[in-house]
Design a protein around this motif. Structure first.
Motif, PDB file in Angstrom:
ATOM      1  N   SER A  39      64.160  63.653  67.780  1.00 36.87           N
ATOM      2  CA  SER A  39      63.251  63.697  68.927  1.00 36.87           C
ATOM      3  C   SER A  39      61.817  63.381  68.513  1.00 36.87           C
ATOM      4  N   ARG A  40      61.118  62.690  69.408  1.00 35.98           N
ATOM      5  CA  ARG A  40      59.657  62.598  69.314  1.00 35.98           C
ATOM      6  C   ARG A  40      59.138  63.756  70.153  1.00 35.98           C
ATOM      7  N   LEU A  41      58.828  64.833  69.505  1.00 33.87           N
ATOM      8  CA  LEU A  41      58.451  66.052  70.224  1.00 33.87           C
ATOM      9  C   LEU A  41      57.158  65.893  71.013  1.00 33.87           C
ATOM     10  N   ASP A  42      56.352  64.883  70.663  1.00 34.90           N
ATOM     11  CA  ASP A  42      55.133  64.645  71.436  1.00 34.90           C
ATOM     12  C   ASP A  42      55.331  63.547  72.479  1.00 34.90           C
ATOM     13  N   GLY A  43      56.562  63.076  72.636  1.00 35.40           N
ATOM     14  CA  GLY A  43      56.850  62.006  73.585  1.00 35.40           C
ATOM     15  C   GLY A  43      56.801  62.481  75.032  1.00 35.40           C
TER      16      GLY A  43
END
Length: 118
Positions: A39-43
């Motif tokens: 995951s791109r947790l800041d996406g």
């Protein structure tokens, strides 16, 4: 589910580590060296790639518009789940746990027993 809740939940399973092999923006969650979540947790929106049984993956995609074939992954075995697009948090947690369990199921028996997951 927030990014921090997703991260915390992924790390709550036995022997899970978070690594960044694709750069600092992509969190890869692994058990025994095998990836079960990415995951791109800041996406925005917040998405996570999760391993899934191929038959179940097709059913989930048909039933939920926020679940699509895995982006940059094997479309047969991975789904991309948009966790902040109306999918209930409990279902998102179940999908993460299912992904973890699938990866653990593919480990040698001794490793599974060490993880307390027969």
């Amino acid at each position: 589910m927030t990014p921090q809740e997703l991260r915390t939940f992924c790390l709550s399973f036995n022997d899970v580590v978070e690594e960044f092999p694709f750069g600092p923006e992509a969190s890869v969650f692994k058990v025994a060296g095998k990836m079960f979540a990415l995951s791109r947790l800041d996406g925005v929106p917040l998405t996570v790639n999760l391993k899934c049984d191929p038959d179940m993956a097709v059913q989930l995609r048909a039933a939920h518009p926020e679940i699509v074939p895995g982006w940059h992954m094997s479309k047969r075995h991975w789904n991309t789940v948009t966790v902040d697009a109306g999918l209930p948090d409990q279902q998102a947690r179940e999908l993460v746990e299912d992904s973890y369990d699938l990866v653990v199921a593919g480990l040698p028996r001794a490793e599974r027993l060490r993880l307390d997951r027969p």
